[in-house]
Design an enzyme around this catalytic site. Structure first.
Site, PDB file in Angstrom:
ATOM      1  N   HIS A 153       0.835  -1.199   0.000  1.00  0.00           N
ATOM      2  CA  HIS A 153       0.000   0.000   0.000  1.00  0.00           C
ATOM      3  C   HIS A 153       0.877   1.259   0.000  1.00  0.00           C
ATOM      4  CE1 HIS A 153      -3.558  -2.396   0.701  1.00  0.00           C
ATOM      5  NE2 HIS A 153      -4.314  -1.329   0.894  1.00  0.00           N
ATOM      6  N   HIS A 209       0.504  -3.743   9.069  1.00  0.00           N
ATOM      7  CA  HIS A 209       1.945  -3.597   8.834  1.00  0.00           C
ATOM      8  C   HIS A 209       2.641  -3.052  10.071  1.00  0.00           C
ATOM      9  CE1 HIS A 209       2.306  -4.565   4.574  1.00  0.00           C
ATOM     10  NE2 HIS A 209       1.206  -3.881   4.356  1.00  0.00           N
TER      11      HIS A 209
END
Length: 268
Positions: A153, A209
């Site tokens: 991302h 993450h």
């Protein structure tokens, strides 16, 4: 000479198209590949036991933003300038950026195989861990759970929106003498980067993450977009930063031909 020159340009364009197609196909294959399974020690298990949550920026939002938004900006610029060379070069630049970013990011993900912060609950949905750490969760979720480093991302957000920042800065002469002292031009340069940063930071908020993942992912994205942009366009502080190199080269060649004709007339 002109016919051969046109043939050379066509061959170069064909190679560019095939290269981007190859990168796209390779990216899709890498997305389905199995990453390295890294051993998790008991004393570090707490890193991967964060709760499972939905993405704040799901892929249904990310992909249109990453792939469509730059093309919209390029098309709107074309409607204003009517510069076909710039349209082609900008499209080549951003597509090369996204293709390289996807492949490089996925290759690193597969080699490193770092578990996501919510990996434990992907692996053991019922919370019952076995001593062998054999996952009993959805295989697709488990496989994706081993692709934390670096953040895709983050890298895609900075690759795409970073290109938009550079492209608009070049068109508006934000960093040349003509653009100095005009805060609105600087804000237009910073807004896409701010959106990219927000997307990257959201990946720690939804526990998808670790902070190292988004730091490295963002760095990969911004470096690749700068590298590919500068491959097609001059520095942002150049007086001709709004023109691609191919247009500048054509202009120099035309002026050189005119100069040669002028010298011939002079000596006749």
């Amino acid at each position: 000479m002109p016919p051969f020159r046109g043939l050379e340009m066509s061959s170069g364009l064909l190679f560019d198209i095939l290269l981007r197609g190859f990168l796209g196909l390779l990216f899709m294959e890498l997305e389905r590949a199995e990453p390295f399974t890294r051993k998790i020690h008991i004393d570090e298990l707490w890193l991967y036991k964060n709760p499972r949550t939905d993405s704040y920026v799901p892929t249904t939002v990310l992909w249109p933003l990453v792939f469509v938004f730059p093309i919209i900006v390029i098309c709107l610029t074309f409607l204003v300038t009517r510069d076909r060379i710039d349209f082609y070069q900008a499209t080549l630049s951003v597509t090369l950026t996204l293709g390289l970013n996807g492949v490089i990011t996925d290759v690193i993900k597969l080699i490193v195989g770092r578990p996501r912060p919510d990996y434990y609950w992907r692996c053991f949905p019922d919370g019952a861990m076995n001593t062998e750490f054999d996952c009993n969760g959805d295989p697709a979720l488990v496989r994706d759970g081993k692709k934390s480093f670096p953040s895709g991302h983050s890298s895609f957000a900075f690759a795409s929106l970073g290109f938009i920042s550079l492209y608009l800065a070049g068109k508006l002469h934000t960093f040349t003498l003509a653009g100095k002292g005009q805060a609105w031009k600087l804000c237009i340069f910073l807004i896409p980067l701010g959106i990219a940063l927000s997307i990257a930071l959201s990946r720690t908020c939804d526990y998808h993450h670790h902070w190292q993942d988004i730091t490295v992912g963002s760095t990969i994205g911004i470096l690749l977009t700068y590298l590919c942009y500068r491959h097609y366009y001059p520095p942002l502080d150049s007086p001709v930063c709004h023109k691609p190199y191919s247009a500048l080269i054509s202009q120099i060649e035309i002026e050189s031909i005119k100069g040669s004709k002028g010298e011939q007339v002079k000596w006749i």
